[in-house]
Structure formats: structure tokens, C-alpha cells
Design an enzyme around this catalytic site. Structure first.
Site: not given
Length: 383
Positions: A268-270
Site C-alpha cells: 500500500h506504500c511504495i
């Protein structure tokens, strides 16, 4: 009064969004002795938690049962309870649109809901990752539709989540929390809140700085992963083993940090957060060339995997059409049931476009759930 209630553990903490970030946050505050109320629009999650079950592979059901066994735990889809709590923590998704632009519908929709129930003396904290200015310029004005003023009637802060699913070394207690407030008073309240569940808080001068810090953390990883992915392709052509190279370079005790190649980025981030900054940068007539180039390289890795597979089959006198392909692992990282942005999902699509017959094995994901981008009717096969 709010700070006194937080320090005395008499404050009630509400968490909106009970996913990979929100549920562990709810548990952390419950463990610290607070009364907690979890909010989610997904009634299946509410039912599971009330029954003492966990829907996250890395979050034990024992943790849920522990909360359920006390009188300090409530989960609900009724947002009327928001005016009964002292602290509102927002942990909703911030995905990208199909054009890789920020999709803030969940954040702004949550702000509209809070505005209907907000009362004087509360602290509202946004944890969802977004571009600098989201808290002050987008989130705050919606809250003030209530007629209450930020920093006067209620407190507003931003503290980026640093949740790493299934990380057995770092958790909410031993991972420092960055905190930025709309005013100094807002910051003081937010610091008191997070000091109750973590060993260290890092106060910064503004919510924008806190938002930028979160983006920097993930952009740093995205760019370095892109570099090692590019070197993987180059070294393969040169007949050099990238893993041996990384192992050798890692023996240097300073000035080097190992990153490892892979079939793409997931989670969900990078794969998501860097594009929030590239989008915002356009407002300032600035092109984030490093970020966008890293995104291009990382996005291309599933195609590299498929093309390499086609070449390997060809060398053995076989074609990709009608070939049987087994993908090991559908989650974006090991030992979790999180499929968000997993490159394996893209691989299924690409191999399918080439006429291959695809199966997968993942003990944590018996069937692939419906997703925003993909609708696969597939089940894990035995090894």
C-alpha cells in the site's frame, strides 16, 4: 482537559478504518489502557471482530479475543458514536486512480462524516498517506463546515502510519512516530496521544513536514529498488549474478544499504505514495524526474519477468501459448494475506494475454478476492 484525559487513560479513542493500519492501531491503544471504538463501513469486518476473529493473517485472533473480553472495546458502522469519543484517528485508504493521480475520496468522505458529529475539545488525527497540504488545505476546511474552528474548538494533527505487516522486530511501540500539528496546541495534544503507545515521538513544525517525511521514506525505497532492478537486467546480460554482487557489496560496513531485485513492487506504500508527490509537484511547475523514472523501471519489471520466461521456454523448444505457469505467492510480501498492488496479479494478466494456463499457490490466500483492478476467479492449488 484532553491531555489530562489522555495521560490518565480516561480518554476514548476512535479509529476509522479497520484495515492493515487501523486494526493494529486500535489494539495498541486498547493495550495502553484506553477505551476504544473502531469504525468501518464494511459490516463483514465488524461481524468478524465482534466474534473474536481476525481477517488479517499477521494479526492474531488472540488479539481480537483479548479486546472482546474487556468492556473497553466496541466496533461499529454507526458513525453517530463519533461525538462520544475524545480522539478520532483516520486510517482510510489513499489509492491512485487509473491515471495514477491521488484518489482522496475516502479521506475527504471521512472528513465529511466527522464534520457531522465533531464536538469541541476533540483531537482529530489523519494517518493516511497523502501529499503535503492534505491535512491543512483539504481535510481541515471540510471539518470546519461544522462551524467549529481548528486550533480553537478542536485539535487537528497528522501522524503518518508506519505499519509494516508481519514485521516481527518493529511494532507500534518501538517504532518512533512523527507528529505534526495545525497549531502548537494541536501538536502538544497529538504528542501526548502517541507517547501513550510508543517509546519515542518526533515532533515536526507542521503537518506538511510530517506528510513529506512519510513520502520521503517510501520514495527512498522506490528509487533504490528501481536502481537494483535495472542493475539486475544489466548484470544478467553481462553474465553476472546480481545476488552475489549485492552480497559482496554488503560487506562494506558503511555507506551501503542492500536492496534486492524483484518482479515489481507491491503493498500500500511504495507503488502508490511517490505518485502523490509527483502529482502535487506539478502545482509548483516542478517535474520529479527521479521519482517518475523509478516508477517506470519498477512498473516494467513484470513485463521483464514474462519476456524472460518466454525466452527460457523458447530455448527449450516450447512456446508460452498453452504453457502451464505456476506462480508461487500472490501476496505482495511473504507470510501475509495482503494482495494490494501485488506484481503477481499483473503477472497473471500478462501470462494470460500470452495464452498460458496459470495456477498459483499461496497458503495465506486460498482464493483471490475481488480487487479494484482485477477480478480473478482463481483458487490456490496444492504444490
Amino acid at each position: 482537559m484532553l491531555i489530562e484525559k489522555i495521560k490518565g487513560r480516561t480518554a476514548t479513542i476512535g479509529v476509522i478504518g479497520l484495515g492493515y493500519v487501523g486494526l493494529p492501531a486500535l489494539y495498541a491503544f486498547h493495550q495502553a489502557g484506553f477505551n476504544v471504538i473502531g469504525f468501518d463501513i464494511d459490516t463483514k469486518k465488524i461481524e468478524a471482530l465482534r466474534a473474536g476473529n481476525s481477517y488479517l493473517s499477521h494479526f492474531p485472533a488472540e488479539n481480537v479475543k483479548l479486546m472482546v473480553s474487556t468492556n473497553r472495546f466496541t466496533v461499529t458502522s454507526d458513525f453517530n458514536f463519533l461525538n462520544k469519543i475524545d480522539v478520532i484517528i483516520v486510517c482510510v485508504p489513499t489509492p491512485l486512480t487509473r491515471h495514477r493521480e491521488p484518489d482522496l475520496r475516502y479521506v475527504l468522505g471521512t472528513a465529511e462524516t466527522i464534520a457531522k458529529h465533531i464536538r469541541r475539545g476533540q483531537l482529530v488525527v489523519l494517518e493516511s498517506t497523502s501529499y503535503p497540504g492534505t491535512t491543512d488545505d483539504d481535510f481541515r476546511p471540510i471539518l470546519e463546515v461544522s462551524g467549529l474552528k481548528t486550533g480553537i474548538d478542536f485539535n487537528l494533527a497528522y501522524s503518518p502510519e508506519r505499519e509494516d505487516p508481519n514485521n516481527r522486530e518493529f511494532n507500534s511501540q518501538n517504532t518512533p512516530r512523527v507528529v505534526g500539528g495545525y497549531t502548537k496546541e494541536c501538536l502538544t495534544a497529538a504528542e501526548a496521544l502517541y507517547q501513550s503507545i510508543t517509546n519515542k515521538t518526533v515532533a515536526v513544525s507542521s503537518t506538511r513536514t510530517a506528510e513529506a517525511a512519510k513520502l520521503l521514506e517510501n520514495i527512498f525505497r522506490s528509487i533504490n529498488l528501481a536502481m537494483v532492478n535495472e542493475l539486475k537486467i544489466l548484470f544478467s546480460r553481462m553474465g553476472i549474478d546480481i545476488w552475489e554482487v549485492i552480497g559482496a557489496a554488503s560487506t562494506k560496513p558503511f555507506g551501503f544499504m542492500p536492496f534486492y531485485p524483484g518482479p515489481g513492487l507491491g503493498g500500500h506504500c511504495i507503488p502508490v505514495d511517490p505518485y502523490y508527490l509527483t502529482w502535487k509537484a506539478r502545482e509548483y511547475d516542478f517535474i520529479t524526474r527521479f521519482i517518475e523514472l523509478a516508477g517506470e523501471i519498477n512498473t516494467a519489471m513484470p513485463y521483464y519477468v514474462v519476456n524472460t520466461t518466454i525466452s527460457a521456454l523458447g530455448r527449450n523448444g516450447k512456446a508460452i501459448n498453452n504453457a502451464h505457469v505456476l506462480i508461487l505467492g500472490i501476496a505482495y510480501k511473504k507470510d501475509v494475506n495482503d494482495t494490494r498492488e501485488s506484481p503477481s496479479l499483473k503477472l497473471i494478466e500478462l501470462f494470460g494475454n500470452q495464452g498460458a494456463h496459470i495456477d498459483y499457490n499461496d497458503p495465506y490466500i486460498p482464493t483471490i478476492p475481488p480487487l479494484r483492478k482485477y477480478q480473478y476467479d482463481m483458487a490456490s492449488v496444492p504444490l
